[in-house]
Scaffold this motif. Structure first.
Motif, short mmCIF file in Angstrom:
data_model
loop_
_atom_site.label_atom_id
_atom_site.label_comp_id
_atom_site.label_asym_id
_atom_site.label_seq_id
_atom_site.Cartn_x
_atom_site.Cartn_y
_atom_site.Cartn_z
N LYS A 15 21.42 29.53 -11.34
CA LYS A 15 21.72 28.59 -11.02
C LYS A 15 21.61 27.20 -11.67
O LYS A 15 21.24 27.16 -12.73
N GLY A 18 21.48 22.79 -6.77
CA GLY A 18 21.31 23.19 -5.05
C GLY A 18 21.55 24.52 -4.51
O GLY A 18 21.20 24.77 -3.75
N ASP A 21 19.42 27.28 -4.71
CA ASP A 21 18.48 27.90 -3.95
C ASP A 21 19.06 27.54 -1.86
O ASP A 21 18.10 28.99 -2.27
N ARG A 301 20.38 16.59 -11.99
CA ARG A 301 21.74 16.56 -12.83
C ARG A 301 22.23 14.97 -12.91
O ARG A 301 21.89 14.26 -11.76
P1 ADP Z 1 22.72 19.01 -6.34
O1 ADP Z 1 22.51 20.58 -6.55
O2 ADP Z 1 23.91 18.54 -6.43
O3 ADP Z 1 22.24 19.43 -8.72
P2 ADP Z 1 20.26 19.25 -4.97
O4 ADP Z 1 18.44 17.98 -4.79
O5 ADP Z 1 21.06 19.50 -3.26
O6 ADP Z 1 21.14 18.23 -6.16
O7 ADP Z 1 19.33 20.53 -5.97
C1 ADP Z 1 18.74 20.33 -7.30
C2 ADP Z 1 18.11 21.26 -7.35
O8 ADP Z 1 18.11 21.75 -9.18
C3 ADP Z 1 16.84 21.08 -7.42
O9 ADP Z 1 16.24 22.71 -7.14
C4 ADP Z 1 16.40 20.73 -8.56
O10 ADP Z 1 14.96 21.10 -8.40
C5 ADP Z 1 16.90 21.75 -9.17
N1 ADP Z 1 17.07 20.81 -10.85
C6 ADP Z 1 18.15 19.65 -10.69
N2 ADP Z 1 17.57 19.58 -12.25
C7 ADP Z 1 17.07 20.04 -13.10
C8 ADP Z 1 16.41 19.72 -14.07
N3 ADP Z 1 17.13 19.40 -15.17
N4 ADP Z 1 15.53 21.61 -14.70
C9 ADP Z 1 15.49 22.13 -13.31
N5 ADP Z 1 15.48 21.97 -12.45
C10 ADP Z 1 16.60 20.83 -11.98
#
Ligand code: ADP
Length: 478
Positions: A15, A18, A21, A301
């Motif tokens: 991962k 998103g 997920d 991010r």
């Molecule tokens: P993107 O795919 O653009 O990063 P989304 O909101 O669709 O944004 O999904 C982000 C996913 O990544 C979520 O599950 C979020 O909890 C996870 N996430 C982002 N940054 C971190 C981090 N530093 N630590 C843990 N989970 C993170």
């Protein structure tokens, strides 16, 4: 109806955002709704470790110059639908981030993900005699060549390209064309060419039979020059084939009533556990345990697109508010160092890194989750926030606009409000909205009402799965 999903990451095995997920949940949701769904992933070490192999589907002596490899069939840990995994040590036996090293992207990414698309094409051509997909559903640029191969090399399967983020396009120099097995005539505007090179996402958008993205607003926005990252013209030309289907939430994983990352369970009817999560979060980030200070949380991010520079600039503007901020994130060096410098140990605390369980605690312990994105295809953190009773404070763009109902007086009165929206991508607008949220937080009965409405929102995957199935039926028949 048989549907093969092709993607480069899937939770819980690999991962970066998103997309993982979605790939960890959507195929299972489709299967629950009756689609015969399978998932094809690259054989990174973490994926092979999580695979219970049932058998080898086919092998090949030299896959895109990566040497010998094979497609395995089996079951992946944490994923319900059967999986295919492209094992090829020369391309994928690399630990860590699937796309890059700290020094930059892997130089052979064009061949690595072309190989994934080639494997999809082989499967669509009947490589597994026991399972022939009618539809190949590719996700993001890494799967972009699958529809191109189907159209250029031949294949009976229909294809779909889903855009999870148009900003990542998989662009490679024109010289790589022969390495990809693409015919010379495909190198043009009506083909894979983009800005003089090869665009993998562009190829997917040009050759796939249908296009989708992950919210209705984003589907509209990416047809405009300001948001289309250079592909808006193609998307306007294909508008009739493009639809927006908002992502869902896997409530088996994101559920405050049964989440092992939290000190105590809670739900809309019983919020005491949320106070315990707030205290635990403050403790974990080394902030004073102050139940009354409104706690803003960020899990992201750290990139310009996420608008977090706006938050850095907004911090001095809310210096007088009785609030705290916790940020969990990693990304661009400038933002990382900016937030490190902003941390002060009593109001602002920052953890640079990636930590899945801690992300759950931030959702649970925060009063408000900030998502000030400049662009956001769907966004998941605000959907998780809703369920965890942390009101999302978001910019009105993409999926954020589609999933959060602003707490304007009318929506509050009607019991529809779930969060806070602002329009201008400026620190002033963000700070003003943080101030507004903090004001409402002081009115506890009103805040509890907003939390309850937020927590009752249902973004389960089934609704999205039914929309995808309707799309599949339109393409291939039931
Ligand atoms: P993107 O795919 O653009 O990063 P989304 O909101 O669709 O944004 O999904 C982000 C996913 O990544 C979520 O599950 C979020 O909890 C996870 N996430 C982002 N940054 C971190 C981090 N530093 N630590 C843990 N989970 C993170």
């Amino acid at each position: 109806m048989r549907v093969l999903h092709v993607a480069s990451e899937a939770f819980p095995l690999v991962k970066t955002g998103g997309l993982a997920d979605v790939m960890g949940a959507l195929p299972d949701a489709l299967a629950r709704c009756g689609a015969d769904t399978r998932l094809l992933l690259p054989g990174y070490p973490a994926v092979l470790d999580g695979l219970s192999v049932v058998g080898t589907v086919f092998d090949d002596a030299n896959i895109f110059d990566g040497g010998w490899g094979r497609v395995l069939q089996g079951q992946l840990r944490g994923i319900g639908v059967p999986a295919y995994v492209l094992e090829c040590g020369g391309l994928f036996a690399r630990p860590g981030n699937p796309y890059s090293t700290p020094a930059g992207d892997w130089p052979d990414n064009h061949r690595r993900f072309a190989a994934l698309c080639w494997a999809a094409w082989r499967l669509a051509g009947g490589a597994d005699g026991a399972w022939l997909p009618a539809i190949v559903h590719g996700h993001d640029w890494q799967a972009g060549l699958a529809p191109a191969y189907l159209k250029l090399w031949g294949g009976a399967a229909a294809s779909i390209t889903t855009i999870h983020n148009i900003a990542y396009q998989g662009w490679f120099p024109a010289e790589t064309l022969p390495e990809l097995g693409l015919p010379a005539h495909s190198f043009g505007q009506h083909g894979v060419e983009l800005h003089g090179g090869i665009g993998f996402l562009k190829a997917g958008l040009y050759y796939a039979d249908r296009l989708t993205t992950v919210s209705r607003t984003y589907a509209r926005e990416i047809q405009e020059p300001a948001h289309g990252s250079g592909l808006d013209g193609l998307l306007r030309a294909r508008a009739a084939d493009l639809s927006g289907i908002v992502n869902g939430v896997d409530y088996a994983i994101w559920n405050p009533a049964a989440d092992s990352a939290l000190p105590a369970p809670f739900d809309a009817g019983q919020l005491d556990g949320k106070a315990a999560a707030k205290a635990a979060l403050q403790q974990r980030f080394g902030l004073p345990e102050r139940p009354d200070a409104v706690l803003f949380g960020v899990i992201s991010r750290l990139t310009w697109h996420k608008g977090l520079d706006l938050l850095l600039d907004a911090l001095p503007l809310v210096a007088d508010l009785d609030c705290q901020l916790v940020l969990l994130g990693s990304g661009e060096a400038e933002l990382e160092s900016g937030f490190r410098a902003a941390a002060d140990g009593h109001r602002v605390a920052v953890l640079i890194g990636y930590d899945e369980p801690l992300a759950h605690l931030v959702e649970a312990g925060s009063d408000v989750i900030l998502v000030p994105s400049r662009a956001e295809p769907c966004g998941l953190t605000q959907l998780y926030a809703l369920r965890y009773g942390a009101l999302p404070l978001v910019r009105r763009t993409g999926g954020l606009a589609d999933t959060v109902v602003n707490a304007d007086p009318e929506a509050v009165r009607d019991g529809r409000a779930t969060g806070f929206l602002f329009d201008d991508a400026t620190a002033d607008a963000l700070a003003g909205t943080m101030r507004w949220a903090a004001g409402l937080y002081a009115d506890r009965p009103l805040w509890r009402g907003l939390q309850r409405t937020a927590m009752r929102q249902d973004f389960s995957w089934d609704a999205a799965a039914r929309e995808y199935i309707a799309l599949y039926e339109g393409l291939a028949g039931p």
